[in-house]
Scaffold this motif. Structure first.
Motif, mmCIF file in Angstrom:
data_model
loop_
_atom_site.group_PDB
_atom_site.id
_atom_site.type_symbol
_atom_site.label_atom_id
_atom_site.label_comp_id
_atom_site.label_asym_id
_atom_site.label_seq_id
_atom_site.Cartn_x
_atom_site.Cartn_y
_atom_site.Cartn_z
ATOM 1 N N GLY A 62 0.799 -1.219 0.000
ATOM 2 C CA GLY A 62 0.000 0.000 0.000
ATOM 3 C C GLY A 62 0.831 1.268 0.000
ATOM 4 N N VAL A 63 2.090 1.204 0.445
ATOM 5 C CA VAL A 63 2.923 2.408 0.514
ATOM 6 C C VAL A 63 3.408 2.823 -0.887
ATOM 7 N N PHE A 64 3.650 1.838 -1.761
ATOM 8 C CA PHE A 64 4.301 2.140 -3.033
ATOM 9 C C PHE A 64 3.557 3.074 -3.980
ATOM 10 N N PRO A 65 2.219 3.014 -4.133
ATOM 11 C CA PRO A 65 1.581 4.018 -4.996
ATOM 12 C C PRO A 65 1.760 5.447 -4.524
ATOM 13 N N PHE A 66 1.905 5.684 -3.226
ATOM 14 C CA PHE A 66 2.172 7.046 -2.748
ATOM 15 C C PHE A 66 3.560 7.520 -3.180
ATOM 16 N N ILE A 67 4.552 6.607 -3.124
ATOM 17 C CA ILE A 67 5.913 6.998 -3.521
ATOM 18 C C ILE A 67 5.955 7.304 -5.015
ATOM 19 N N VAL A 68 5.296 6.463 -5.820
ATOM 20 C CA VAL A 68 5.328 6.665 -7.266
ATOM 21 C C VAL A 68 4.553 7.925 -7.647
ATOM 22 N N GLU A 69 3.492 8.225 -6.921
ATOM 23 C CA GLU A 69 2.656 9.358 -7.280
ATOM 24 C C GLU A 69 3.370 10.686 -7.043
ATOM 25 N N ARG A 70 4.291 10.751 -6.064
ATOM 26 C CA ARG A 70 5.049 11.982 -5.865
ATOM 27 C C ARG A 70 6.139 12.178 -6.902
ATOM 28 N N ALA A 99 3.860 24.249 2.342
ATOM 29 C CA ALA A 99 2.990 24.232 1.176
ATOM 30 C C ALA A 99 1.564 23.872 1.557
ATOM 31 N N GLU A 100 1.351 22.608 1.902
ATOM 32 C CA GLU A 100 0.023 22.189 2.312
ATOM 33 C C GLU A 100 0.198 21.249 3.479
ATOM 34 N N LEU A 101 -0.635 21.406 4.466
ATOM 35 C CA LEU A 101 -0.348 20.770 5.737
ATOM 36 C C LEU A 101 -0.905 19.363 5.805
ATOM 37 N N TYR A 102 -1.965 19.103 5.088
ATOM 38 C CA TYR A 102 -2.654 17.837 5.279
ATOM 39 C C TYR A 102 -2.750 17.069 3.977
ATOM 40 N N THR A 103 -1.615 16.668 3.416
ATOM 41 C CA THR A 103 -1.662 15.718 2.314
ATOM 42 C C THR A 103 -2.042 14.350 2.861
ATOM 43 N N PRO A 104 -2.614 13.476 2.032
ATOM 44 C CA PRO A 104 -3.086 12.180 2.564
ATOM 45 C C PRO A 104 -1.970 11.317 3.112
ATOM 46 N N GLU A 105 -0.781 11.332 2.487
ATOM 47 C CA GLU A 105 0.271 10.470 3.008
ATOM 48 C C GLU A 105 0.779 10.960 4.355
ATOM 49 N N PHE A 106 0.667 12.271 4.609
ATOM 50 C CA PHE A 106 1.080 12.794 5.917
ATOM 51 C C PHE A 106 0.155 12.291 7.025
ATOM 52 N N VAL A 107 -1.146 12.341 6.786
ATOM 53 C CA VAL A 107 -2.114 11.916 7.800
ATOM 54 C C VAL A 107 -2.031 10.409 8.022
ATOM 55 N N ILE A 108 -1.988 9.645 6.928
ATOM 56 C CA ILE A 108 -1.897 8.190 7.057
ATOM 57 C C ILE A 108 -0.568 7.786 7.698
ATOM 58 N N GLY A 109 0.501 8.508 7.358
ATOM 59 C CA GLY A 109 1.792 8.211 7.952
ATOM 60 C C GLY A 109 1.810 8.460 9.444
ATOM 61 N N LEU A 110 1.193 9.556 9.871
ATOM 62 C CA LEU A 110 1.124 9.803 11.318
ATOM 63 C C LEU A 110 0.313 8.740 12.033
ATOM 64 N N LEU A 111 -0.786 8.303 11.400
ATOM 65 C CA LEU A 111 -1.628 7.269 12.004
ATOM 66 C C LEU A 111 -0.863 5.953 12.145
ATOM 67 N N VAL A 112 -0.165 5.557 11.057
ATOM 68 C CA VAL A 112 0.603 4.313 11.096
ATOM 69 C C VAL A 112 1.753 4.414 12.089
ATOM 70 N N LEU A 113 2.383 5.592 12.148
ATOM 71 C CA LEU A 113 3.491 5.798 13.097
ATOM 72 C C LEU A 113 3.027 5.660 14.540
ATOM 73 N N PHE A 114 1.873 6.260 14.855
ATOM 74 C CA PHE A 114 1.347 6.202 16.228
ATOM 75 C C PHE A 114 0.954 4.781 16.616
ATOM 76 N N ALA A 115 0.168 4.125 15.761
ATOM 77 C CA ALA A 115 -0.298 2.772 16.074
ATOM 78 C C ALA A 115 0.861 1.783 16.120
ATOM 79 N N GLY A 116 1.827 1.934 15.210
ATOM 80 C CA GLY A 116 2.967 1.030 15.204
ATOM 81 C C GLY A 116 3.870 1.221 16.400
ATOM 82 N N THR A 117 3.988 2.472 16.858
ATOM 83 C CA THR A 117 4.807 2.715 18.045
ATOM 84 C C THR A 117 4.197 2.073 19.280
#
Lengths: 76, 84, 94
Positions: free
Chosen positions: A39-47, B3-21
């Motif tokens: 699931g991570v890879f489409p985000f990397i490619v999209e940027r 630039a923009e504060l809430y891109t989707p990968e930023f929000v999902i990344g924070l969620l995964v980081l918190f739950a994984g920690t």
């Protein structure tokens, strides 16, 4: 990115994360972790980081293989 | 950076980081192998957060060092528990 | 002039393959987490990898995406086969 592809990637990441946390068998955890990486890879490619995508796609299985070196002896 | 504060990968990344920690701090079958596998979840969450800041070299370095640290932890577990 | 220069890639008929790949990826991921037997999860993990390979190849109109898709294909297949090989017993070392 397309909305449908982004939603599909988010669903892959969340299902992989949840299953990787709540499974108890190490092999099930590794399989679910592989779903999360998928699931991570489409985000990397999209940027536009295609070189980063190539490097991470070739490096990331090494981590799983190193973990399986311990996993075999504990499980069997 | 601003630039923009809430891109989707930023929000999902924070969620995964918190739950994984939290999952890596309190592993459910309490052994080293579960903790090592749970430790890889916040790594991918941190990679998603780092993707928000457009630094390609940081992503390269983080992926390489993550695999290297996994190898070092595996060697430590093999020496400590006498397996392998 | 090639066909790709005339037809815009970002809309229309070209995106149907991408949507099919996304739907297949989500369906296979749900099948992976709802399966009980650990060995039956591995074919659906391969399906997820193939669908994500298709998503990577179709997502951007850039010539290097096919290299990224090939690299991900090789890596994910290696990972799945390593898990399956270890589950089946692994290398017999004296």
């Amino acid at each position: 990115m397309n909305d449908i592809v982004m939603i599909a990637s988010v669903i892959l990441i969340l299902t992989g994360m949840t299953a990787a946390i709540f499974n108890r068998d190490p092999f099930d955890k590794l399989i679910s972790l592989s779903v999360l990486i998928a699931g991570v890879f489409p985000f990397i490619v999209e940027r536009g980081f295609l070189d980063v995508a190539i490097a991470i796609a070739l490096i990331a299985p090494l981590s799983t293989i190193f973990t399986l070196m311990v996993c075999r002896r504990v499980q069997v | 950076m601003t630039a923009e504060l809430y891109t989707p990968e930023f929000v999902i990344g924070l969620l995964v980081l918190f739950a994984g920690t939290i999952a890596a701090a309190f592993p459910r079958p309490k052994n080293y192998l579960t903790q090592l596998i749970n430790l890889e979840i916040p790594g991918w969450g941190l990679l998603l957060v780092m993707l928000h800041y457009n630094e390609a070299l940081a992503l390269f370095t983080f992926a390489a060092v993550s695999v290297l640290s996994t190898y070092i932890f595996v060697r430590v577990m093999q020496k400590k528990e006498g397996i392998g | 002039m090639a066909l790709e220069d005339q037809v815009p890639v970002v809309a229309g008929v070209h995106m149907i393959a991408l949507y099919i790949c996304a739907v297949i990826a989500v369906y296979a991921a749900l099948r992976v987490i709802t399966e009980r037997n650990s060995m039956r999860k591995l074919p659906f993990l391969n399906v997820v990898s193939f669908a994500v390979t298709g998503i990577i190849a179709l997502l951007l109109p850039h010539p290097l995406t096919i290299a990224a898709a090939a690299a991900y294909f090789v890596g994910s297949t290696l990972e799945s086969n390593a898990i399956a090989s270890t589950w089946a017993g692994g290398l017999k070392r004296p």
